[in-house]
Design a protein around this motif. Structure first.
Motif, PDB file in Angstrom:
ATOM      1  N   MET A   1       0.838  -1.191   0.000  1.00 10.49           N
ATOM      2  CA  MET A   1       0.000   0.000   0.000  1.00 10.49           C
ATOM      3  C   MET A   1       0.877   1.247   0.000  1.00 10.49           C
ATOM      4  O   MET A   1       1.837   1.332   0.767  1.00 10.49           O
ATOM      5  N   ALA A   2       0.548   2.193  -0.845  1.00  9.37           N
ATOM      6  CA  ALA A   2       1.397   3.376  -1.009  1.00  9.37           C
ATOM      7  C   ALA A   2       1.054   4.458   0.001  1.00  9.37           C
ATOM      8  O   ALA A   2      -0.087   4.581   0.450  1.00  9.37           O
ATOM      9  N   ASN A   3       2.067   5.268   0.348  1.00 10.86           N
ATOM     10  CA  ASN A   3       1.889   6.449   1.186  1.00 10.86           C
ATOM     11  C   ASN A   3       1.996   7.684   0.288  1.00 10.86           C
ATOM     12  O   ASN A   3       3.072   7.976  -0.243  1.00 10.86           O
ATOM     13  N   LEU A   4       0.890   8.385   0.112  1.00 10.93           N
ATOM     14  CA  LEU A   4       0.821   9.521  -0.796  1.00 10.93           C
ATOM     15  C   LEU A   4       0.824  10.808   0.025  1.00 10.93           C
ATOM     16  O   LEU A   4      -0.066  11.024   0.854  1.00 10.93           O
ATOM     17  N   VAL A   5       1.829  11.649  -0.193  1.00 13.29           N
ATOM     18  CA  VAL A   5       1.999  12.882   0.577  1.00 13.29           C
ATOM     19  C   VAL A   5       1.554  14.064  -0.275  1.00 13.29           C
ATOM     20  O   VAL A   5       1.968  14.197  -1.431  1.00 13.29           O
ATOM     21  N   TYR A   6       0.699  14.919   0.309  1.00 15.52           N
ATOM     22  CA  TYR A   6       0.193  16.099  -0.403  1.00 15.52           C
ATOM     23  C   TYR A   6       0.684  17.356   0.301  1.00 15.52           C
ATOM     24  O   TYR A   6       0.559  17.488   1.521  1.00 15.52           O
ATOM     25  N   PRO A  61      -7.001   1.538  -4.099  1.00 18.58           N
ATOM     26  CA  PRO A  61      -7.654   1.206  -2.828  1.00 18.58           C
ATOM     27  C   PRO A  61      -6.667   0.687  -1.794  1.00 18.58           C
ATOM     28  O   PRO A  61      -5.817  -0.152  -2.100  1.00 18.58           O
ATOM     29  N   GLY A  62      -6.780   1.211  -0.582  1.00 17.25           N
ATOM     30  CA  GLY A  62      -5.886   0.815   0.494  1.00 17.25           C
ATOM     31  C   GLY A  62      -4.733   1.771   0.721  1.00 17.25           C
ATOM     32  O   GLY A  62      -4.050   1.684   1.753  1.00 17.25           O
ATOM     33  N   ASP A  63      -4.485   2.689  -0.229  1.00 14.45           N
ATOM     34  CA  ASP A  63      -3.417   3.678  -0.044  1.00 14.45           C
ATOM     35  C   ASP A  63      -3.801   4.692   1.030  1.00 14.45           C
ATOM     36  O   ASP A  63      -4.983   4.847   1.356  1.00 14.45           O
ATOM     37  N   THR A  64      -2.801   5.387   1.555  1.00 14.53           N
ATOM     38  CA  THR A  64      -3.029   6.393   2.596  1.00 14.53           C
ATOM     39  C   THR A  64      -2.555   7.756   2.102  1.00 14.53           C
ATOM     40  O   THR A  64      -1.441   7.877   1.584  1.00 14.53           O
ATOM     41  N   VAL A  65      -3.407   8.766   2.272  1.00 12.43           N
ATOM     42  CA  VAL A  65      -3.063  10.144   1.937  1.00 12.43           C
ATOM     43  C   VAL A  65      -2.562  10.832   3.205  1.00 12.43           C
ATOM     44  O   VAL A  65      -3.256  10.839   4.225  1.00 12.43           O
ATOM     45  N   ALA A  93      -7.331   5.931   2.816  1.00  6.97           N
ATOM     46  CA  ALA A  93      -7.243   6.415   4.197  1.00  6.97           C
ATOM     47  C   ALA A  93      -6.645   7.820   4.200  1.00  6.97           C
ATOM     48  O   ALA A  93      -5.909   8.193   3.286  1.00  6.97           O
ATOM     49  N   LEU A  94      -6.978   8.583   5.235  1.00  7.18           N
ATOM     50  CA  LEU A  94      -6.456   9.943   5.381  1.00  7.18           C
ATOM     51  C   LEU A  94      -5.746  10.054   6.722  1.00  7.18           C
ATOM     52  O   LEU A  94      -6.326   9.731   7.759  1.00  7.18           O
ATOM     53  N   ARG A  95      -4.506  10.505   6.694  1.00 12.98           N
ATOM     54  CA  ARG A  95      -3.726  10.671   7.932  1.00 12.98           C
ATOM     55  C   ARG A  95      -3.258  12.114   8.022  1.00 12.98           C
ATOM     56  O   ARG A  95      -2.517  12.609   7.171  1.00 12.98           O
ATOM     57  N   ILE A  96      -3.706  12.811   9.074  1.00 15.71           N
ATOM     58  CA  ILE A  96      -3.323  14.201   9.322  1.00 15.71           C
ATOM     59  C   ILE A  96      -2.351  14.204  10.495  1.00 15.71           C
ATOM     60  O   ILE A  96      -2.648  13.644  11.551  1.00 15.71           O
ATOM     61  N   HIS A  97      -1.214  14.833  10.327  1.00 16.74           N
ATOM     62  CA  HIS A  97      -0.141  14.674  11.312  1.00 16.74           C
ATOM     63  C   HIS A  97       0.009  15.831  12.284  1.00 16.74           C
ATOM     64  O   HIS A  97       0.821  15.748  13.201  1.00 16.74           O
ATOM     65  N   ASP A  98      -0.745  16.913  12.119  1.00 24.10           N
ATOM     66  CA  ASP A  98      -0.617  18.040  13.044  1.00 24.10           C
ATOM     67  C   ASP A  98      -1.930  18.811  13.055  1.00 24.10           C
ATOM     68  O   ASP A  98      -2.718  18.747  12.107  1.00 24.10           O
ATOM     69  N   GLY A  99      -2.167  19.554  14.150  1.00 25.15           N
ATOM     70  CA  GLY A  99      -3.364  20.381  14.215  1.00 25.15           C
ATOM     71  C   GLY A  99      -4.536  19.683  14.886  1.00 25.15           C
ATOM     72  O   GLY A  99      -4.439  18.552  15.375  1.00 25.15           O
ATOM     73  N   ALA A 100      -5.679  20.391  14.884  1.00 25.44           N
ATOM     74  CA  ALA A 100      -6.850  19.929  15.627  1.00 25.44           C
ATOM     75  C   ALA A 100      -7.403  18.613  15.111  1.00 25.44           C
ATOM     76  O   ALA A 100      -8.007  17.847  15.863  1.00 25.44           O
ATOM     77  N   PHE A 101      -7.209  18.306  13.823  1.00 22.75           N
ATOM     78  CA  PHE A 101      -7.785  17.095  13.250  1.00 22.75           C
ATOM     79  C   PHE A 101      -6.886  15.871  13.407  1.00 22.75           C
ATOM     80  O   PHE A 101      -7.284  14.771  13.035  1.00 22.75           O
ATOM     81  N   ASP A 105     -10.334  10.227  13.629  1.00 20.33           N
ATOM     82  CA  ASP A 105     -10.472   9.322  12.492  1.00 20.33           C
ATOM     83  C   ASP A 105     -11.588   9.873  11.616  1.00 20.33           C
ATOM     84  O   ASP A 105     -12.769   9.617  11.848  1.00 20.33           O
ATOM     85  N   LEU A 106     -11.229  10.640  10.601  1.00 22.37           N
ATOM     86  CA  LEU A 106     -12.230  11.301   9.764  1.00 22.37           C
ATOM     87  C   LEU A 106     -12.884  10.357   8.774  1.00 22.37           C
ATOM     88  O   LEU A 106     -13.809  10.754   8.064  1.00 22.37           O
ATOM     89  N   THR A 107     -12.402   9.123   8.702  1.00 23.03           N
ATOM     90  CA  THR A 107     -12.983   8.168   7.766  1.00 23.03           C
ATOM     91  C   THR A 107     -14.022   7.263   8.433  1.00 23.03           C
ATOM     92  O   THR A 107     -14.578   6.384   7.778  1.00 23.03           O
ATOM     93  N   ALA A 108     -14.277   7.471   9.724  1.00 21.91           N
ATOM     94  CA  ALA A 108     -15.237   6.618  10.434  1.00 21.91           C
ATOM     95  C   ALA A 108     -16.648   6.815   9.887  1.00 21.91           C
ATOM     96  O   ALA A 108     -17.153   7.929   9.838  1.00 21.91           O
ATOM     97  N   ARG A 109     -17.291   5.705   9.492  1.00 27.63           N
ATOM     98  CA  ARG A 109     -18.627   5.771   8.914  1.00 27.63           C
ATOM     99  C   ARG A 109     -19.548   4.736   9.555  1.00 27.63           C
ATOM    100  O   ARG A 109     -19.090   3.761  10.140  1.00 27.63           O
ATOM    101  N   HIS A 110     -20.840   4.968   9.413  1.00 30.26           N
ATOM    102  CA  HIS A 110     -21.833   4.057   9.974  1.00 30.26           C
ATOM    103  C   HIS A 110     -21.767   2.733   9.213  1.00 30.26           C
ATOM    104  O   HIS A 110     -21.762   2.724   7.976  1.00 30.26           O
TER     105      HIS A 110
END
Length: 305
Positions: A1-6, A61-65, A93-101, A105-110
């Protein structure tokens, strides 16, 4: 799975040094970096930014941003929810490394509806609103500072462009080897103004690059479900069918809308395809369908030709 940095900065005077520090400390393995050109405004929808679109095209599918903080990617509440829908659609998947977020886990869904958990949605909207308030306050303080400076005789804003009657002198001096920075000081203008005056003389200038029309960037619009249902049963071009198939379903009460990301020309083509819903071509008029088509027409009409 790739790690994609923006990465992104809002002006070409800023650098990504702070973002680099946060991301380096995170210890991301084998990062694939997508960095916007300097000065890519936060007002531009993330799904319309070239490098983020390239990231989504590259992702599987399965990569992390990975981003240093949420506001490098999005600003307003609507942008955040749009991006989360696309990441969910593409199973990223989304990974935020600093700040309020960073602790959320912003990907949590019902598990049954597939929609964002209400608590996550509430926190996203609250924190985004707080970010917008902070920017508004900064804008007000900047405006007050400019007014105070003007009262003292100082004028804010960009430095002026090179006067038309001096353009010839600027170009001659540049051809004689005078540096752009020195020309800017000589004429009391910005370096950008000098580059504009000598644009066709710069080493990397080509007529093809200057004259070529800019490609249309994808735009995300909400298509009423009744329009989407009609179009799915219609004969479409491959690009139109792909836009529908990649759309994100957003449930609204008993109905739904389809969040479609496509070039403006494709949106206009789809709008033309559903013309029969207005009662033309011998198709019986159904008021709800006609209303839905006109809602989509109103949204498409806001796009710049």
């Amino acid at each position: 799975m790739a790690n994609l940095v923006y990465k992104r900065v809002s002006t070409d005077q800023q650098s990504t040094a702070r973002q680099n520090l946060v991301l380096d400390e995170a210890g991301i393995e084998d990062p694939v970096v997508f960095e916007e050109d300097g000065g890519t405004s936060s007002r531009l929808h993330p799904l319309q930014r070239p490098k983020f679109r390239a990231l989504l095209d590259y992702a599987r599918p399965g990569d992390t941003v990975h981003i240093s903080e949420m506001f490098r990617l999005v600003r307003g509440t609507g942008h955040i929810l749009d991006v989360l829908d696309v990441l969910h659609r593409d199973r990223l998947a989304l990974r935020i490394h600093d700040g309020a977020f960073s602790a959320m886990d912003l990907t949590a869904r019902h598990p049954r509806t597939g929609e964002l958990l209400s608590t996550v949605k509430f926190m996203v909207q609250t924190l985004a609103a707080a970010g917008e308030l902070q920017r508004d306050l900064q804008r007000e303080l900047t405006y007050d500072g400019l007014r105070a400076a003007e009262a003292k005789g100082s004028k804010g804003g960009r430095r002026p462009a090179a006067p038309a009657d001096q353009t010839g002198d600027v170009r001659t001096a540049y051809l004689e080897g005078r540096p752009i920075a020195a020309l800017a000081r000589d004429h009391g203008v910005s370096r950008g103004a000098i580059r504009t005056a000598v644009a066709d003389l710069l080493p990397d200038h080509t007529a093809t690059e200057q004259d070529a029309p800019a490609p249309e960037l994808p735009v995300t619009l909400d298509m009423p479900g009744k329009v989407a249902d009609f179009l799915r049963a219609a004969e479409l071009e491959p690009v139109e069918r792909a836009a529908l198939d990649q759309g994100v379903t957003v449930r609204r009460g008993q109905g739904y809308t389809l969040r479609v990301t496509a070039a403006p020309a494709v949106h206009r083509q789809l709008l033309d395809r559903c013309q029969p819903l207005d009662g033309s071509q011998g198709v019986p008029v159904i008021p709800a369908q006609r209303k839905a088509r006109r809602e989509y027409e109103n949204r498409v009409s806001t796009l710049t030709p």
